[in-house]
Design an enzyme around this catalytic site. Structure first.
Site, PDB file in Angstrom:
ATOM      1  CD  GLU A 272      38.989  -5.083  23.773  1.00 23.93           C
ATOM      2  OE1 GLU A 272      38.683  -4.230  24.636  1.00 23.93           O
ATOM      3  OE2 GLU A 272      40.084  -5.665  23.764  1.00 23.93           O
TER       4      GLU A 272
ATOM      5  N   GLY B  52      32.984  -0.188  24.817  1.00 23.98           N
ATOM      6  CA  GLY B  52      32.688  -0.137  23.392  1.00 23.98           C
ATOM      7  C   GLY B  52      33.872  -0.434  22.504  1.00 23.98           C
TER       8      GLY B  52
ATOM      9  N   GLY C 214      19.174   8.816  22.535  1.00 21.77           N
ATOM     10  CA  GLY C 214      19.334   7.373  22.431  1.00 21.77           C
ATOM     11  C   GLY C 214      20.458   6.821  23.288  1.00 21.77           C
TER      12      GLY C 214
ATOM     13  CE  LYS D 262      30.012  -0.845  30.123  1.00 23.51           C
ATOM     14  NZ  LYS D 262      29.674   0.475  29.549  1.00 23.51           N
TER      15      LYS D 262
ATOM     16  N   GLY E 277      27.487   2.518  21.337  1.00 24.66           N
ATOM     17  CA  GLY E 277      27.035   2.724  19.970  1.00 24.66           C
ATOM     18  C   GLY E 277      27.212   1.475  19.132  1.00 24.66           C
TER      19      GLY E 277
END
Length: 432
Positions: free
Chosen positions: A129, A134, A187, A205, A302
């Site tokens: 997943e 994310g 970042g 993706k 993240g």
């Protein structure tokens, strides 16, 4: 409460997120899975590295054999990234009947078949997943919630870095280099941002999502790719004049069994839901023939959002009862054989920005060339003199046209003495 031992391979951003979630949400995970999850080993490159958070030193190892030879470890979580040695380690773990959770989009997009086949052969679970978008549960959404549908279209903003850059260019008036620097400072972008800004990350993706959504084997090379490095502030401003915004869009369309697969900058209507997906957020819109349009939205990157998807995959395995022999829930991606359109075969509207000589008759010359190539123009915008050399900007917007005709027209226009440069070409999408 039953206990299950797992191993982490990698302790970077995503690994840190997994570790923090497993510890901070321990009670919730136990109640929802029926197991107490113990991280027995963590594979790292350097045990002595300062990490900024506490991890028991005795569970750190630099030797993969400490994981593979421990029969009490039932689930291996791969968050190392890259193709090797991740591929080798996951195959070896499946040989020992260990279930796998991975976030490795590059490996899945380029060599996923080998992993699926191995999981099938060994009767282990293989969950991924976190490999796309994310914390957004898009993989399970396709695998479970949309199984009653024939998917007709899929559109995605699946790279947070490029979406952040384009958002800053649109709302803050930054040029590309300034917005990229800001993304690196935040970042969101690596020191070498090539994978993001040239569209490779989105290409990987989309290959994964398309394979699932359309039930067919897709090689990453089947996906046309174009990044955002050619987008300039002036293109953002012209998009506003057309009541549109520019997004790096991943697109799949099923045209009677022939798939369009492409990643490229796209001008979309400003009132469309995807136009309002900003900063580092991701979204995927899927059109099913029964359900209509569904949109999945959330943080696309993240440590904690991606770690959330990884831990959800762990819980999914636990809920399936990891002690069942020959458990085999691996999703097959070869249900149908599809053909793929080359990019020249697609139909789209186009935005074309040119620098031309400022004199009477130039517009007529250019429109005549496009007409001769079966390209119909919807609108033309001409701005004032750009310099003492009598150069002006000309912007053309076409009606739906075949891409090969567009490129033939552009090649012919480039031969006109009055045309100095084709500055940009951006496809437009109306989601019809």
């Amino acid at each position: 409460m039953k206990k299950v031992k797992i191993a982490l391979m990698g302790l970077g951003n995503v690994g840190r997120g997994v570790w923090m979630i497993l510890n901070s949400n321990k009670e919730e995970i136990m109640k929802r899975s029926g197991y107490e999850v113990e991280v027995a080993k963590i594979l790292v490159r350097d045990i002595n590295k300062k990490r900024g958070f506490e991890v028991p030193r005795n569970i750190l190892t630099t030797d993969f054999n400490d994981i593979i030879e421990d029969d009490s470890i039932k689930i291996v979580v791969e968050v190392m990234g890259e193709i090797e040695p991740a591929r080798e380690y996951m195959l070896a773990a499946m040989d020992r009947k260990k279930h796998i959770v991975t976030a490795n989009k590059m490996l899945l997009a380029t060599g996923g078949d080998e992993l699926f086949e191995k999981a099938d052969k060994e009767g282990v679970m293989f969950n991924y997943e976190a490999s796309v978008a994310g914390g957004i549960p898009i993989i399970n959404g396709i695998n479970e919630s949309l199984t009653a549908n024939k998917v007709e279209r899929l559109y995605g903003i699946v790279n947070g870095t490029t979406n952040y850059i384009l958002t800053k260019m649109e709302y803050d008036g930054l040029d590309f280099s300034e917005a990229l620097k800001g993304a690196q400072d935040m970042g969101y972008a690596e020191a070498d941002p090539t994978s993001d800004i040239e569209g490779f990350d989105s290409q990987y993706k989309l290959a994964i999502l398309s394979s699932l959504a359309f039930g067919t084997k897709i090689n990453v090379e089947d996906v046309y790719r174009e990044g955002i490095t050619k987008i300039e502030s002036i293109d953002i401003e012209y998009a506003k004049e057309f009541d549109r915004v520019i997004k790096l869009l991943a697109i799949v369309k099923d045209n009677d069994g022939i798939l369009d697969l492409r990643v490229h900058p796209t001008m979309i209507p400003e009132n469309h839901p995807l136009a309002n997906v900003n900063d580092s957020f991701n979204a995927v819109l899927i059109r099913g023939n029964a359900v209509g349009d569904l949109m999945f939205y959330g943080r696309g990157a993240g440590d904690l959002p991606t770690g959330s998807a990884v831990v959800s995959d762990i819980v999914s395995i636990l809920r399936s009862n990891i002690d069942i022999d020959n458990l085999n829930p691996v999703v097959k991606n070869n249900l149908w054989k599809k053909e793929f359109n080359a990019i020249n075969e697609i139909n789209s509207k186009y935005y074309i920005r040119l620098t031309v000589e400022d004199r009477p008759g130039v517009l007529g010359e250019i429109t005549s060339v496009f007409g001769g190539m079966n390209v119909s123009l919807k609108s033309v915008i001409q701005k004032g003199i750009e310099s003492s050399e009598n150069k002006v900007t000309l912007v053309l917007v076409t009606h739906d046209s075949k891409e090969v005709n567009i490129h033939n027209a552009i090649n012919s226009v480039c031969n006109l003495n009055s045309v100095y440069k084709i500055n940009n070409l951006i496809r437009m999408e109306d989601f019809t």
